[in-house]
Every structure is written in C-alpha cells, then in structure tokens.
Scaffold this active site. Structure first.
Site, PDB file in Angstrom:
ATOM      1  N   LEU A 123       0.852  -1.185   0.000  1.00 16.04           N
ATOM      2  CA  LEU A 123       0.000   0.000   0.000  1.00 16.04           C
ATOM      3  C   LEU A 123       0.885   1.232   0.000  1.00 16.04           C
ATOM      4  CD1 LEU A 123      -2.792   1.368   0.276  1.00 16.04           C
ATOM      5  CD2 LEU A 123      -2.552   1.111   2.763  1.00 16.04           C
TER       6      LEU A 123
ATOM      7  N   ILE B  64       4.584  -1.196   3.155  1.00 18.31           N
ATOM      8  CA  ILE B  64       4.333   0.199   2.817  1.00 18.31           C
ATOM      9  C   ILE B  64       5.222   0.585   1.637  1.00 18.31           C
ATOM     10  CG2 ILE B  64       4.393   2.581   3.608  1.00 18.31           C
ATOM     11  CD1 ILE B  64       2.252   0.933   4.977  1.00 18.31           C
ATOM     12  N   LYS B  65       4.596   1.122   0.586  1.00 20.28           N
ATOM     13  CA  LYS B  65       5.349   1.552  -0.594  1.00 20.28           C
ATOM     14  C   LYS B  65       5.823   2.996  -0.412  1.00 20.28           C
ATOM     15  CE  LYS B  65       3.972   0.292  -4.797  1.00 20.28           C
ATOM     16  NZ  LYS B  65       3.073   0.059  -5.976  1.00 20.28           N
ATOM     17  N   ILE B  66       7.134   3.191  -0.549  1.00 15.52           N
ATOM     18  CA  ILE B  66       7.733   4.523  -0.430  1.00 15.52           C
ATOM     19  C   ILE B  66       8.580   4.779  -1.668  1.00 15.52           C
ATOM     20  CG2 ILE B  66       9.296   5.989   0.903  1.00 15.52           C
ATOM     21  CD1 ILE B  66       8.569   4.385   3.386  1.00 15.52           C
TER      22      ILE B  66
ATOM     23  N   ASN C  26       8.170  -1.648   0.719  1.00 16.00           N
ATOM     24  CA  ASN C  26       8.355  -1.849  -0.714  1.00 16.00           C
ATOM     25  C   ASN C  26       8.848  -0.511  -1.268  1.00 16.00           C
ATOM     26  OD1 ASN C  26       8.026  -1.922  -3.530  1.00 16.00           O
ATOM     27  ND2 ASN C  26       6.118  -3.079  -3.454  1.00 16.00           N
TER      28      ASN C  26
END
Length: 367
Positions: free
Chosen positions: A108, A139-141, A162
């Site tokens: 996400l 968590i997508k950063i 991620n």
C-alpha cells in the site's frame, strides 16, 4: 498451477499480481490466481484503486456509510483502501505464514504528494501500518532522494517496506544502503530483524520506452539495433549490484542477527511496445531471490505461452554493460533518462492520486 508459472516460481521468482479490487477478493478471483497461477503477493497504487472504484459496485454500501458519517475526503480514501488491503492481507495470510513472511505480501502506497517530503512520508508510513494492522502489509515509499531517510526510519520501526520508483543503478545502491541503515537502527531499537522484509522495485518497461524513442529519433541503423535492450540490461546490472551488496561484510553482520535480504522486484513489466513479446520482462528476468509484479494481461500471456529456461540474469553483466555503453555512445544520456523517468514517475503518481481523490469525491457526493 500452469507449467510456466510453476517453473518460474521453482527458479526463485515470486510472482506478485499488480492489481487489486474488492471485486477480485469477494468473487474469489484473487484466491483463484493463488491456486492456479502461483501468485504469492499483490501490489497496488492510486491508479488501480481509482479504476476499481469507478468500475465497480462493490464499494457502494461503504461509500454511503462514509457519506452519511460526513467523513472527510482523505479519511474516506484511506478507509476504503485500508479495507481492501486488510481483506487481501487475510487472503494471503497462509502464504505469509508458510514462507515466514517472505511472500504473502500486500503493498500500500503513501500519498505520492509526499515523495519530496521526508518527515511527511515517514509519518504517513507509520499511520498506514497502524490503520491496516496486518503483519503482511508492505508500505510503498518512492525512492526519491528525500525518500531514503523515511525508508530507513520506517524499517527501523519494524515496518516492512516496498521501495518503489527506482530507475538508476546509483539510486538502487542508495536504496540498499538505506535498507541496511534501517535494519541497523531496528537492531538498536530491539526489533526482531527476521520479521522485517523489503523489496526494491526497479522499473523496467519505462526505461525501454524512453530510450527507444531517443534511439528512433537518432535514426541510424546502429541506434535502432539497440532498441529493446536497455530495460533488461539495466535490471540485470541491478541484480549484479544486489549480489555484491548482499555478500558484503556489513550485510553478513546483519544476516547473523536474523536479517532478510532486500529482494529486487521487477516492476512495470508489461511491455509497452507491441513489437516485443508480451512476457519479455518476465521470461528474461529470471534469477533466485527476485520478485516480478505482473499485470493481468502479462500474467495470462506468460501462464499460457511463457517459457522458462533457467537463470536469464547471472552471467550477463559484461554484455549488459556493453549495451548501456553502446547506447551512451549513440548520444543517449543514461543519467538524463533516469532523472526524467523519476520526475515523470512522481508526476504520474500525483496525477493518479488526484484521480483517486476525484473519484471518491464524486462517489461521496452521489451517495
């Protein structure tokens, strides 16, 4: 399982699906992909959510409830996304458990508008992790310069990450360094390193699209002969950097404390040029300890027509270096290309986020 998807899984590639909607979950389609096509994880982004919301009735009841409660637009967006991600996490929980957290992951993304805001990104990453409240969340950063610090900070909190939007080899090395900084701080914080996982999402097809266009503009036979080669060469050299980094003394100390390698993830693996095989960025990027996020059309094509001949990355490094050097010699600047792609990527993320907000706004108004 299909022969192709089983073979690529056996070769060490985890297939993650690049799409999520409530309908996929409630109809059992997501479970079917797990059962028949070796899908062991899923990624999502604002564009995917906007499409799901605009095309499905699955959200109507929840939107009505949110509208009746006079929920703010931003809170409504994150409530809807978090609910889908929670449900997907539950579907993938058995895989998460059986692989000790390696797979069974659902990603996400933080608000893309924070891509250049280190503190805001770190705060939102923590907030999303608390809201979804599932161990198998990632968590997508985005891997902007400003994203490196919150990547490390989020990992130090014990939250799996991620890292997305990686185009350059230099930035990829910085991402791997941020991963190890995060783990070192997590160790200081008393976190269990074996519970922290991360992938580094290296974008493929966009590199070919940009470089191919520039080679076409040059127009010589030598230039045109290099088309369709940059994306694979760039990814293969990223894998070389992965091998070097995760065999270092610094890494060995972390591994001894229970740390997991940060796997390279091949993103943007649907071919943009119809002249290329639909599974080019799947069948030609096979190596152990990798992830490939496949869109639906690419997965379907690969499942039916894909051929797996073993590792297609190891041993290609000299050739891959030559490809990028030859492209540079034609007058195409690698550094200019990757900078342009990162800037465009952030712009596209922002546009997708705006589209998602508008979609939810309309749904709340009409509810």
């Amino acid at each position: 399982m299909t022969t192709s998807t089983q073979k690529i899984s056996d070769a060490g590639v985890s297939l993650w699906f690049d799409d999520l909607s409530r309908e996929r979950i409630t109809t059992g389609n997501l479970q079917e992909l797990i059962d028949t096509k070796n899908v062991v994880g899923i990624t999502t982004n604002p564009t995917i959510f906007a499409g799901a919301l605009s095309n499905g009735e699955s959200y109507a009841e929840q939107v009505k409830e949110l509208a009746a409660a006079d929920t703010s637009l931003e809170d409504a967006v994150f409530t809807i996304m978090a609910d889908d991600v929670q449900k997907a996490c539950d579907v993938f929980a058995p895989i998460y458990n059986s692989t000790q957290g390696r797979d069974g992951r659902v990603s996400l993304e933080v608000d893309p508008g924070l891509a250049r805001d280190s503190d805001g990104t770190a705060e939102m990453a923590k907030s999303l992790a608390e809201k979804v409240n599932r161990e198998n969340l990632m968590i997508k950063i985005p891997a902007t310069e400003q994203g490196l610090e919150p990547i490390a900070k989020t990992l130090a909190e014990g939250i799996s990450v991620n890292v997305t939007l990686i185009f350059s080899l230099e930035r990829y090395r910085a991402v791997m360094n941020a991963y190890m900084i995060g783990l070192e701080k997590a160790l200081e914080n008393g976190k269990n390193l074996s519970k922290i996982h991360s992938v580094a999402s290296f974008f493929i097809s966009r590199v070919d699209s940009e470089i191919d266009a520039q080679l076409d503009a040059i127009g010589t036979e030598e230039a045109k002969a290099l088309k369709g080669k940059a994306g694979l060469a760039n990814a293969r050299l990223a894998y070389q950097a992965f091998e070097e980094t995760f065999s270092s003394e610094r890494w060995e100390r972390l591994a001894a404390a229970g740390a997991n390698v940060q796997r390279p993830l091949w993103a943007s693996t649907g071919t943009k040029d119809p002249a290329y095989p639909a599974d080019l960025y799947v069948s030609q990027l096979v190596a152990p300890n990798t992830v490939n996020t496949v869109p639906a059309k690419t997965l379907d094509y690969f499942a039916e027509h894909g051929e797996v001949v073993g590792d297609t990355i190891s041993g290609t490094y000299d050739e891959s270096n030559k490809v990028l050097n030859d492209i540079e010699a034609q007058g195409v600047s690698y550094n200019d290309v990757v900078k342009k792609l990162e800037d465009e990527g952030i712009e596209k993320f922002d546009a997708s986020w705006a589209e998602l907000l508008e979609t939810v706004k309309k749904a709340l108004v009409s509810a």
